[in-house]
Design a protein around this motif. Structure first.
Motif, PDB file in Angstrom:
ATOM      1  N   VAL A   1     -40.318  12.710 -48.022  1.00 58.49           N
ATOM      2  CA  VAL A   1     -40.576  13.912 -48.671  1.00 58.49           C
ATOM      3  C   VAL A   1     -41.779  13.416 -49.738  1.00 58.49           C
ATOM      4  O   VAL A   1     -41.608  12.669 -50.333  1.00 58.49           O
ATOM      5  N   PRO A   2     -42.892  14.162 -49.800  1.00 57.33           N
ATOM      6  CA  PRO A   2     -43.783  13.877 -50.741  1.00 57.33           C
ATOM      7  C   PRO A   2     -43.291  14.051 -52.092  1.00 57.33           C
ATOM      8  O   PRO A   2     -42.276  14.889 -52.259  1.00 57.33           O
ATOM      9  N   ILE A   3     -43.635  13.147 -52.959  1.00 58.53           N
ATOM     10  CA  ILE A   3     -42.873  13.337 -54.317  1.00 58.53           C
ATOM     11  C   ILE A   3     -43.187  14.415 -55.308  1.00 58.53           C
ATOM     12  O   ILE A   3     -44.364  15.062 -54.942  1.00 58.53           O
ATOM     13  N   TYR A   4     -42.402  14.879 -56.082  1.00 58.09           N
ATOM     14  CA  TYR A   4     -42.705  16.134 -57.028  1.00 58.09           C
ATOM     15  C   TYR A   4     -44.140  15.739 -57.948  1.00 58.09           C
ATOM     16  O   TYR A   4     -44.008  14.591 -58.339  1.00 58.09           O
TER      17      TYR A   4
ATOM     18  N   GLY B   1     -28.027  12.695 -54.928  1.00 60.90           N
ATOM     19  CA  GLY B   1     -27.607  14.247 -55.033  1.00 60.90           C
ATOM     20  C   GLY B   1     -26.268  14.333 -54.232  1.00 60.90           C
ATOM     21  O   GLY B   1     -25.662  13.223 -53.920  1.00 60.90           O
ATOM     22  N   THR B   2     -25.929  15.265 -53.615  1.00 62.18           N
ATOM     23  CA  THR B   2     -24.737  15.357 -53.114  1.00 62.18           C
ATOM     24  C   THR B   2     -24.676  14.913 -51.630  1.00 62.18           C
ATOM     25  O   THR B   2     -23.849  14.161 -50.930  1.00 62.18           O
ATOM     26  N   ALA B   3     -25.993  15.095 -51.123  1.00 64.17           N
ATOM     27  CA  ALA B   3     -26.033  14.896 -49.619  1.00 64.17           C
ATOM     28  C   ALA B   3     -26.883  13.471 -49.455  1.00 64.17           C
ATOM     29  O   ALA B   3     -26.976  12.751 -48.373  1.00 64.17           O
ATOM     30  N   LYS B   4     -27.776  13.232 -50.359  1.00 59.36           N
ATOM     31  CA  LYS B   4     -28.830  12.065 -50.235  1.00 59.36           C
ATOM     32  C   LYS B   4     -28.795  11.260 -51.325  1.00 59.36           C
ATOM     33  O   LYS B   4     -28.571  11.557 -52.496  1.00 59.36           O
ATOM     34  N   ASN B   5     -29.313  10.124 -50.930  1.00 56.36           N
ATOM     35  CA  ASN B   5     -29.852   9.170 -51.653  1.00 56.36           C
ATOM     36  C   ASN B   5     -31.330   8.831 -51.721  1.00 56.36           C
ATOM     37  O   ASN B   5     -32.013   8.902 -50.828  1.00 56.36           O
ATOM     38  N   VAL B   6     -32.058   8.945 -52.955  1.00 53.65           N
ATOM     39  CA  VAL B   6     -33.333   9.096 -52.680  1.00 53.65           C
ATOM     40  C   VAL B   6     -33.902   7.822 -53.482  1.00 53.65           C
ATOM     41  O   VAL B   6     -33.815   7.342 -54.712  1.00 53.65           O
ATOM     42  N   TYR B   7     -35.069   7.125 -52.645  1.00 56.19           N
ATOM     43  CA  TYR B   7     -35.718   5.986 -53.168  1.00 56.19           C
ATOM     44  C   TYR B   7     -37.257   6.498 -53.110  1.00 56.19           C
ATOM     45  O   TYR B   7     -37.737   7.005 -52.392  1.00 56.19           O
TER      46      TYR B   7
HETATM   47  N1  ATP Z   1     -39.575  14.338 -53.435  1.00 57.64           N
HETATM   48  C1  ATP Z   1     -39.053  14.109 -54.420  1.00 57.64           C
HETATM   49  N2  ATP Z   1     -39.708  13.702 -55.487  1.00 57.64           N
HETATM   50  C2  ATP Z   1     -39.229  13.245 -56.709  1.00 57.64           C
HETATM   51  N3  ATP Z   1     -37.822  12.983 -56.607  1.00 57.64           N
HETATM   52  C3  ATP Z   1     -37.022  13.544 -55.717  1.00 57.64           C
HETATM   53  C4  ATP Z   1     -37.351  14.235 -54.643  1.00 57.64           C
HETATM   54  N4  ATP Z   1     -36.672  14.466 -53.723  1.00 57.64           N
HETATM   55  C5  ATP Z   1     -35.517  14.128 -54.611  1.00 57.64           C
HETATM   56  N5  ATP Z   1     -35.537  13.475 -55.619  1.00 57.64           N
HETATM   57  C6  ATP Z   1     -34.673  13.048 -56.831  1.00 57.64           C
HETATM   58  O1  ATP Z   1     -33.499  12.972 -56.020  1.00 57.64           O
HETATM   59  C7  ATP Z   1     -32.311  13.740 -56.444  1.00 57.64           C
HETATM   60  C8  ATP Z   1     -31.554  14.110 -55.284  1.00 57.64           C
HETATM   61  O2  ATP Z   1     -32.361  14.555 -54.261  1.00 57.64           O
HETATM   62  P1  ATP Z   1     -31.828  15.880 -53.652  1.00 57.64           P
HETATM   63  O3  ATP Z   1     -31.641  16.995 -54.651  1.00 57.64           O
HETATM   64  O4  ATP Z   1     -33.059  16.337 -52.528  1.00 57.64           O
HETATM   65  O5  ATP Z   1     -30.552  15.685 -53.012  1.00 57.64           O
HETATM   66  P2  ATP Z   1     -29.324  16.315 -52.502  1.00 57.64           P
HETATM   67  O6  ATP Z   1     -28.405  15.284 -51.811  1.00 57.64           O
HETATM   68  O7  ATP Z   1     -29.640  17.326 -51.158  1.00 57.64           O
HETATM   69  O8  ATP Z   1     -28.813  17.033 -53.659  1.00 57.64           O
HETATM   70  P3  ATP Z   1     -28.477  18.462 -53.762  1.00 57.64           P
HETATM   71  O9  ATP Z   1     -28.184  19.141 -52.606  1.00 57.64           O
HETATM   72  O10 ATP Z   1     -27.124  18.229 -54.500  1.00 57.64           O
HETATM   73  O11 ATP Z   1     -29.403  19.075 -54.777  1.00 57.64           O
HETATM   74  C9  ATP Z   1     -32.965  14.740 -57.065  1.00 57.64           C
HETATM   75  O12 ATP Z   1     -32.347  15.449 -57.984  1.00 57.64           O
HETATM   76  C10 ATP Z   1     -34.373  14.417 -57.820  1.00 57.64           C
HETATM   77  O13 ATP Z   1     -34.105  13.663 -59.004  1.00 57.64           O
END
Ligand code: ATP
Lengths: 211, 502
Positions: B98-101, B26-32
């Protein structure tokens, strides 16, 4: 309600022949699919594509994203880059296409304009002539992308401050660039900071932004 | 691809994630994702400063345990929020667990005619907007994704509860929008995501002013002022309430409450700032009609829902209509007047008691709110209701022999259930209900050409009109003007029956 018109001017001159044009087609269709998966973009985006080499072609008139059909873009094996002539056509189209605000009707958002080229204008006089006219159209953003060693950043800088230079026009680079383009287009629907709004999201690290 | 192990900076717990070199971003985070796909590790791209870390710590410790240890804790943590549960440090970068969606928040089918968004997340925007519901729109959502009108009331109940809980804890969301809410119409679910940015009072100010469409008028109108200017308005609890009202309006009516035809300035940006900010005006203002939606200027896909004459906000029934008026007329420029999340929750729930199933099997919405008329019809497809409709009005004992109306009504339909919260004034229908309290106490059915109520659990049910006790397992006939005592216990209500559509 309001539309966000986006114009793409794409260089299809001889030097794009072969792999570069394939890569461009690929990257464009990736970008269109990304936008078509975004409910916000589908709400307001209208897209037009104009190609230029010796000839200038409006291959897609301004069309709503959901109705948009991306044609295969081809290019001649050789021939000049008539960037100036392309700007002339753009100037005409924008004046006809854009819905202006009136006291009784809301107009379009300021249109965005992306120019992609891998060379320099061969019709420099026309090009320079058109620059003030294009600027007078009041685009929300003008972004030029110069791909490869032959593209001339300094000429593009006369048109806009936002010039992105790609080292080459291969599939990966173009994909990344057009991903960034779609992020730029989608930006209006994201959370807004408390300070002044930034015009462009940071480009991907592989691209050099000439400012 | 490799599995990485990271350690919590608070608890010492360890977590694992799969690094395939291409995280969701996303804009702020990489999500694994974790190998068991129970949680994600979301790593901030930017270095987090002291304050940001303090905020994360508060969110993942104090606030998390407050939710967990209160009534309805599981409901909030499993259903309503994806609340960050821990903080990790990885090569100098900060991340959260964070718990998964939940899988219901991913499209099973997506578009009706192509697979482009199959498996993608159900961002709220898909269901707020009108185009995707229009079968003629080239990229319309499959009917199997859209749910029924009743489901959108459930979505809004869940959303209101999510906001209510935050506000009870003194937090404000500050960027409530459809981007931060996942929605599943099929189950009526809503889940608030991206909660690491919450405004924690005393620790952290708002970093964003919100997302276009949901920013409160006072925030937009003062956006040009410096952050320290006393007249500058930043997001807070009351601006959340504006965003909540907009979301509810959009989920139920698929149009925006402030985007009408009035042009304030010939410059688009200025016009937008004025019409959402300083000059904002409800498109359905009953007396000032200058911002009414002009149907001839609406995209053809959106016309059905944009028609405020055909589908005015009053189709949402009396309780919600009042709140929409409070939010978009009285409270639009007067934040203190805005309905609270609690008020929305109650009004939404009471409204579901007024809902009827449309008799037209092809009706797209399938449910509608009883319009309090003697000849009810579905506002969406104009199908008239056939047969009698029992309407139950609830009364409570004000003092011995004096019963007063509750301003709560229940519309009966075939096989509808009655619950404890209808019977007993001391039971509120909210997330705190126990499993036992969610078991029906009886049901209504149309049997041998008569409406009857079958008593399953009420120990002191009495037909007052016929002066007859009704034991468990027995039934009573529902007739016009009948009075029924639901319980002799303190708090027990009386219902008065009216048969509509005779
Ligand atoms: N808890 C979760 N379970 C499953 N997928 C997730 C989860 N959290 C984030 N993701 C995936 O990771 C992507 C980026 O996460 P998130 O939107 O929280 O990040 P961000 O950097 O805060 O983005 P933004 O503020 O631009 O929405 C999400 O669009 C989603 O696809």
């Amino acid at each position: 309600m309001r539309r966000l018109p986006v114009y793409f001017l794409l260089d299809t001159s001889g030097s794009m022949y072969g792999e570069p044009i394939q890569a461009l087609n690929n990257a464009l269709s990736g970008m269109i699919n990304a936008l078509r998966s975004d409910p916000q973009a589908l709400d307001s985006l209208w897209i037009s594509i104009i190609t230029f080499d010796r000839e200038v072609n409006e291959i897609c008139p301004l069309t709503e994203l959901a109705m948009f059909q991306l044609p295969e873009i081809s290019c001649p094996q050789s021939g000049p880059t008539h960037t100036g002539k392309a700007l002339e056509i753009l100037y005409e189209k924008v004046q006809v296409d854009i819905i202006k605000s009136t006291p009784s009707q809301k107009g379009d958002w300021k249109p965005l304009f992306f120019l992609f080229t891998d060379g320099k204008p061969n019709d420099l006089l026309v090009y320079r002539n058109m620059i003030p006219k294009i600027k007078s159209l009041n685009f929300g953003a003008i972004i030029c992308c110069a791909a490869g060693a032959l593209a001339d950043d300094s000429l593009l800088k006369e048109l806009t401050n936002d010039v992105v230079h790609l080292d080459n026009a291969d599939t990966t680079t173009l994909k990344q660039f057009f991903k960034w383009v779609s992020e730029t287009i989608e930006q209006g629907s994201k959370s807004q900071g408390t300070g002044e709004s930034v015009a462009l999201p940071p480009p991907p690290s592989e691209i050099t932004l000439v400012i | 691809m490799s599995i990485k192990t990271v350690k919590s900076t608070i608890t010492g717990n360890t977590y694992q994630y799969i690094d395939n070199g291409d995280p969701k971003s996303g804009t702020a985070k990489n999500v694994y994702f974790s190998p068991d796909r129970k949680y994600v590790v979301a790593i901030f791209k930017e270095k987090q400063d002291h304050n940001q870390k303090e905020r994360l710590k508060k969110i993942t410790t104090d606030y998390l345990s407050r939710i967990k240890n209160n009534e309805g804790g599981n409901y909030y943590l499993d259903e309503i929020y994806r609340w960050p549960t821990d903080i990790i440090e990885d090569n100098g970068q900060t991340g959260i667990i964070v718990p998964i969606y939940n899988s219901k928040f991913f499209f099973n089918k997506g578009y009706a005619n192509q697979d482009l968004i199959k498996g993608e997340e159900k961002n709220g925007k898909w269901f707020a907007s009108a185009s995707f519901r229009n079968k003629l729109f080239p990229l319309n959502l499959d009917q199997s994704e859209l749910g029924k009108w009743l489901n959108y009331f459930q979505i809004c109940v869940n959303l209101s509860r999510g906001v209510k809980k935050m506000h009870q804890m003194g937090l404000s969301h500050s960027d409530l929008s459809y981007n931060n809410v996942l929605v599943d119409p099929l189950t009526g679910s809503a889940c608030m995501i991206d909660l690491d940015g919450l405004v924690v009072p005393g620790v952290f100010q708002a970093e964003v002013i919100g997302t276009a469409d949901f920013i409160a008028p006072e925030v937009l109108a003062s956006k040009h002022l410096g952050k320290t200017d006393p007249n500058r308005k930043l997001p807070n609890r009351l601006t959340d309430l504006h965003a909540l009202a907009c979301l509810i309006y959009m989920y139920l009516l698929h149009r925006h409450p402030l985007k009408g035809g009035k042009v304030h300035d010939l410059d688009t940006e200025k016009d937008d700032l004025l019409s959402m900010g300083e000059k904002a005006l409800f498109v359905e203002h009953p007396t000032n009609k200058i911002n009414k939606i002009k149907l001839n200027q609406i995209k053809k896909w959106d016309k059905y829902w944009a028609d405020t004459d055909k589908l005015p906000y009053t189709i949402t029934g009396p309780y919600l209509s009042k709140l929409f008026e409070k939010a978009f007329i009285d409270g639009l420029h007067n934040p203190m007047q805005r309905p609270t999340a609690d008020e929305w929750e109650i009004a939404l729930l009471k409204t579901t008691d007024l809902m009827q199933q449309c008799l037209n099997p092809l009706c797209d919405q399938k449910w509608y709110v009883f319009d309090n008329s003697n000849t009810p019809k579905c506002p969406f497809c104009d199908t008239k209701h056939k047969g009698t409709l029992p309407v139950l009005d609830f009364y409570y004992q004000f003092k011995p022999t004096v019963w007063k109306p509750e301003n709560h009504r229940l519309m009966v339909y075939n096989n509808q259930y009655l619950f404890q919260w209808h019977v007993d004034r001391n039971i509120t229908r909210n997330e705190k209900l126990s499993a036992a309290q969610k078991v029906p106490v009886g049901y209504f059915t149309f049997h041998n050409n008569k409406w009857v109520f079958v008593n399953q659990k009420l120990t002191s049910l009495k037909d007052l009109t016929e002066d007859k006790e009704i034991a468990i397992g027995e039934m009573l006939e529902i007739t016009d003007n009948k009075k029924i005592l639901l319980s002799k216990e303190e708090g027990g209500r009386v219902i008065l029956i009216t048969l509509a559509n005779k």
